[in-house]
Design a protein around this motif. Structure first.
Motif, PDB file in Angstrom:
ATOM      1  N   ASP A 167       0.964  -0.771  -0.048  1.00  0.00           N
ATOM      2  CA  ASP A 167      -0.073   0.191  -0.056  1.00  0.00           C
ATOM      3  C   ASP A 167       0.932   0.843   0.039  1.00  0.00           C
ATOM      4  N   ASP A 168       2.150   1.374   0.706  1.00  0.00           N
ATOM      5  CA  ASP A 168       2.564   2.758   0.693  1.00  0.00           C
ATOM      6  C   ASP A 168       3.415   2.924  -0.410  1.00  0.00           C
ATOM      7  N   GLN A 169       3.942   2.116  -1.729  1.00  0.00           N
ATOM      8  CA  GLN A 169       4.201   1.987  -3.245  1.00  0.00           C
ATOM      9  C   GLN A 169       2.708   2.507  -4.374  1.00  0.00           C
ATOM     10  N   ALA A 170       1.660   2.948  -2.918  1.00  0.00           N
ATOM     11  CA  ALA A 170       0.474   3.215  -4.040  1.00  0.00           C
ATOM     12  C   ALA A 170       0.325   4.759  -4.182  1.00  0.00           C
ATOM     13  N   SER A 171       0.737   4.994  -2.521  1.00  0.00           N
ATOM     14  CA  SER A 171       0.983   7.069  -2.750  1.00  0.00           C
ATOM     15  C   SER A 171       2.207   7.641  -2.634  1.00  0.00           C
ATOM     16  N   GLN A 172       2.030   8.934  -3.400  1.00  0.00           N
ATOM     17  CA  GLN A 172       2.978   9.745  -3.675  1.00  0.00           C
ATOM     18  C   GLN A 172       3.689   9.840  -2.395  1.00  0.00           C
ATOM     19  N   ALA A 173       2.810   9.747  -0.938  1.00  0.00           N
ATOM     20  CA  ALA A 173       3.827  10.228   0.309  1.00  0.00           C
ATOM     21  C   ALA A 173       4.815   9.389   1.129  1.00  0.00           C
ATOM     22  N   THR A 174       4.209   7.899   0.091  1.00  0.00           N
ATOM     23  CA  THR A 174       4.712   7.064   1.071  1.00  0.00           C
ATOM     24  C   THR A 174       5.911   5.895  -0.048  1.00  0.00           C
ATOM     25  N   PHE A 175       6.105   6.068  -1.003  1.00  0.00           N
ATOM     26  CA  PHE A 175       6.305   5.648  -2.017  1.00  0.00           C
ATOM     27  C   PHE A 175       7.854   5.258  -1.690  1.00  0.00           C
ATOM     28  N   HIS A 176       7.942   4.320  -2.612  1.00  0.00           N
ATOM     29  CA  HIS A 176       9.899   3.910  -1.528  1.00  0.00           C
ATOM     30  C   HIS A 176      10.359   3.314  -3.224  1.00  0.00           C
ATOM     31  N   GLY A 177      11.271   4.327  -3.667  1.00  0.00           N
ATOM     32  CA  GLY A 177      12.095   3.584  -5.013  1.00  0.00           C
ATOM     33  C   GLY A 177      13.162   3.468  -5.316  1.00  0.00           C
ATOM     34  N   TYR A 178      14.098   3.127  -5.681  1.00  0.00           N
ATOM     35  CA  TYR A 178      15.493   2.636  -5.432  1.00  0.00           C
ATOM     36  C   TYR A 178      16.344   2.999  -3.622  1.00  0.00           C
ATOM     37  N   GLY A 179      15.904   1.991  -3.131  1.00  0.00           N
ATOM     38  CA  GLY A 179      16.552   1.694  -1.459  1.00  0.00           C
ATOM     39  C   GLY A 179      18.405   2.102  -1.511  1.00  0.00           C
ATOM     40  N   PRO A 180      18.688   2.592  -0.074  1.00  0.00           N
ATOM     41  CA  PRO A 180      19.868   2.194   0.144  1.00  0.00           C
ATOM     42  C   PRO A 180      20.055   0.664  -0.573  1.00  0.00           C
ATOM     43  N   GLU A 181      21.613   0.984  -0.574  1.00  0.00           N
ATOM     44  CA  GLU A 181      22.225  -0.560  -1.094  1.00  0.00           C
ATOM     45  C   GLU A 181      22.454  -1.470   0.100  1.00  0.00           C
ATOM     46  N   GLN A 182      23.185  -0.847   1.445  1.00  0.00           N
ATOM     47  CA  GLN A 182      23.384  -1.909   2.385  1.00  0.00           C
ATOM     48  C   GLN A 182      21.914  -1.892   2.860  1.00  0.00           C
ATOM     49  N   GLY A 183      20.832  -1.551   2.413  1.00  0.00           N
ATOM     50  CA  GLY A 183      19.046  -2.088   2.947  1.00  0.00           C
ATOM     51  C   GLY A 183      19.099  -1.228   3.766  1.00  0.00           C
ATOM     52  N   TYR A 184      18.001  -0.835   4.238  1.00  0.00           N
ATOM     53  CA  TYR A 184      16.906   0.029   5.215  1.00  0.00           C
ATOM     54  C   TYR A 184      16.896   0.127   6.318  1.00  0.00           C
ATOM     55  N   SER A 185      17.490   1.367   6.864  1.00  0.00           N
ATOM     56  CA  SER A 185      17.731   1.292   8.740  1.00  0.00           C
ATOM     57  C   SER A 185      16.933   0.964   9.431  1.00  0.00           C
ATOM     58  N   PHE A 186      15.276   0.487   8.835  1.00  0.00           N
ATOM     59  CA  PHE A 186      14.579  -0.662  10.128  1.00  0.00           C
ATOM     60  C   PHE A 186      14.832  -1.497  10.270  1.00  0.00           C
ATOM     61  N   LEU A 187      15.377  -1.914   9.483  1.00  0.00           N
ATOM     62  CA  LEU A 187      15.779  -3.246   9.517  1.00  0.00           C
ATOM     63  C   LEU A 187      17.167  -3.575   9.944  1.00  0.00           C
ATOM     64  N   ARG A 188      18.320  -2.752   9.656  1.00  0.00           N
ATOM     65  CA  ARG A 188      20.084  -3.098   9.985  1.00  0.00           C
ATOM     66  C   ARG A 188      19.833  -3.051  11.527  1.00  0.00           C
ATOM     67  N   ASP A 189      18.924  -1.890  11.997  1.00  0.00           N
ATOM     68  CA  ASP A 189      18.344  -1.178  13.555  1.00  0.00           C
ATOM     69  C   ASP A 189      17.948  -2.619  14.109  1.00  0.00           C
ATOM     70  N   SER A 190      16.917  -3.265  13.559  1.00  0.00           N
ATOM     71  CA  SER A 190      16.639  -4.405  14.496  1.00  0.00           C
ATOM     72  C   SER A 190      17.253  -5.485  14.519  1.00  0.00           C
ATOM     73  N   ILE A 191      17.838  -5.991  13.041  1.00  0.00           N
ATOM     74  CA  ILE A 191      18.866  -7.014  13.313  1.00  0.00           C
ATOM     75  C   ILE A 191      20.426  -6.989  13.876  1.00  0.00           C
ATOM     76  N   ALA A 192      20.360  -5.806  14.396  1.00  0.00           N
ATOM     77  CA  ALA A 192      21.499  -5.097  15.276  1.00  0.00           C
ATOM     78  C   ALA A 192      21.488  -5.439  16.776  1.00  0.00           C
ATOM     79  N   GLU A 193      20.198  -5.371  16.587  1.00  0.00           N
ATOM     80  CA  GLU A 193      19.335  -5.143  18.474  1.00  0.00           C
ATOM     81  C   GLU A 193      19.479  -5.955  18.817  1.00  0.00           C
ATOM     82  N   TRP A 194      18.385  -7.346  18.373  1.00  0.00           N
ATOM     83  CA  TRP A 194      17.790  -8.376  17.907  1.00  0.00           C
ATOM     84  C   TRP A 194      18.888  -9.658  17.880  1.00  0.00           C
ATOM     85  N   ASP A 195      20.006  -9.642  16.951  1.00  0.00           N
ATOM     86  CA  ASP A 195      20.476 -11.190  16.998  1.00  0.00           C
ATOM     87  C   ASP A 195      21.993 -10.739  17.100  1.00  0.00           C
ATOM     88  N   TYR A 196      22.151  -9.662  17.689  1.00  0.00           N
ATOM     89  CA  TYR A 196      23.255  -9.400  18.488  1.00  0.00           C
ATOM     90  C   TYR A 196      23.455  -8.235  19.860  1.00  0.00           C
TER      91      TYR A 196
END
Ligand code: PLP
Length: 409
Positions: A61-90
């Motif tokens: 649904d985010d991709q359907a609206s101008q305000a929340t659309f995401h095009g190319y993301g960071p090559e390293q991955g989004y910080s919302f996921l990298r932060d969770s991994i660092a916190e929970w897995d490490y």
């Protein structure tokens, strides 16, 4: 005239899984009424947890609206996921020195394992276990590092045999004879794990020899034993000699979603041939920025949902079911008096029946006598000859039925 990469010409046909499929097909054609149970499957069978599906629906649904659309993301991955991994897995597991910045999100562990060779020099020697997850070997063949194939072994690869005699755990090679070591714990295919003390010896070896460990912990979610490390970064000094590759595939049922990550600590420093410092973190970042445009936003949103309370509970539940199956298989095979590894802290069970049958003979015997499929160990390397691999990824019902048949045959 265009000249292709001759190394592809060196690669033998990868026939293991296609040969297994072919033999099952032929058996089915001759025995149409046979109720075949697939104990060879290396894929998960349970659907994705509800909270992941919801997170991905929202991301669509985010991709359907101008305000929340995401095009190319960071090559390293989004910080919302990298932060969770660092916190929970490490961090929450006592590994404070791994931060979100060390983590690179990918479309799965296989890609990272195949691509990591971009960081290696041309003339180095890699060490692998035997039996082995074939990607470690074949990617080095493609990169031109393996030498010549003779009698099932590449001349420039160091094979560390894992046999019943050494408890299916590789022994340390002599100092100075390899620059890269691929380790996989919990292991595919043998299901074995390493204790902290054993893993510490590998880290010490790598530090002493300025070698690099590629640590594949795609199955870490299956570990429940206290003294079995989930990450190589639980070992002091590993941040100076190891890269860790992880996958959401077997942890969270992401085999069809495609998401994983690789940890390349900033502290990982070697030397280029001109003596300049080489930061593997910076090199991997450069490599990813050049050749990869990031994993899908929707999939990364799904992966991030794994770290919510519902996500963690759902994963633990599914992994628990697969582990129960693996344990059931392990106990049944032990009761038959077979040599058995795995099935504890791992979804894989590795076994050998008494006698001198080859892996393919055992495969055929099980298929004909019990209508059960397996993966022949010889397909994972010379030292796998005579062994078979079962997995815990089928349903509980089918696993119980398979065990009944094994017990009676
Ligand atoms: N590493 C090991 C040891 C595996 O067994 C597998 C898949 O079977 C992978 C990596 C690949 O994982 P992914 O699905 O993330 O590419």
């Amino acid at each position: 005239m265009f000249r292709p990469n001759d190394n592809f010409n060196l690669l033998p046909e990868s026939y293991l899984f296609s040969e297994v499929a072919k033999r099952i097909r032929e058996f089915r054609a001759d025995h149409p009424d046979a109720d075949i149970i697939r104990m060879d499957i290396g894929d998960v069978s349970l659907p994705l947890p509800e909270c992941i599906i919801k997170a991905m629906h929202k991301a669509v649904d985010d991709q359907a609206s101008q305000a929340t659309f995401h095009g190319y993301g960071p090559e390293q991955g989004y910080s919302f996921l990298r932060d969770s991994i660092a916190e929970w897995d490490y961090n929450k597991r006592g590994i404070a020195h791994i931060t979100a910045d060390d983590i690179f999100i990918s479309d799965g562990a296989k890609s990272d394992i195949g691509n990591i060779g971009d960081l290696f020099g041309k003339n180095i020697r890699v060490a692998v276990t035997d039996p082995v997850y074939p990607v470690y070997v074949d990617s080095n063949v493609i990169d031109g590092r393996a030498g010549i194939l003779s009698d099932g072994r590449w001349s420039n690869i160091l094979y560390l045999e894992c046999t019943a005699e050494n408890g299916f755990r590789p022994l340390l090679p002599a100092d100075g004879i390899c620059e890269v070591i691929y380790l996989c714990f919990p292991n595919n295919p043998t299901g074995t794990t390493s204790t902290k003390d054993e893993l510490r010896k590998w880290v010490e070896y790598a530090l002493r020899n300025e070698a690099l460990i590629i640590y594949d912990s795609a199955y870490e979610a299956y570990i429940t034993s206290d003294n079995v490390p989930r990450s190589i970064f639980e070992i002091e000094g590993a941040e100076h000699c190891a890269i860790e590759v992880r996958s959401f595939s077997k942890t969270a049922g992401f085999t069809g979603m495609r998401c994983g990550y690789t940890v390349v600590p900033r502290t990982l420093k070697y030397r280029f041939s001109d003596g300049k410092t080489a930061s593997l973190h910076d090199m991997w970042n450069r490599r990813q920025c050049t050749k990869f445009n990031g994993a899908s936003y929707i999939v990364q949103r799904g992966a991030a949902a794994l770290y919510t309370p519902e996500g963690r509970e759902a994963i633990a539940h599914n992994v628990g079911l697969y582990m129960k199956n693996a344990h059931t298989l392990r106990e049944a095979l032990l009761a038959k008096g077979y040599i058995v590894a795995g099935g504890v802290d791992s979804p894989y069970v590795w076994f050998k029946t008494p006698g001198c049958k080859t892996s393919w003979q055992l495969f055929e015997q099980l298929l004909h006598d019990a209508h059960i499929t397996s993966t022949p160990g010889a397909g994972f390397g010379k030292a796998g000859e005579g062994y078979l691999r079962f997995t815990g990824f089928n349903s509980e019902e089918n696993t119980i039925e398979a065990v009944k048949r094994i017990t009676n045959c």
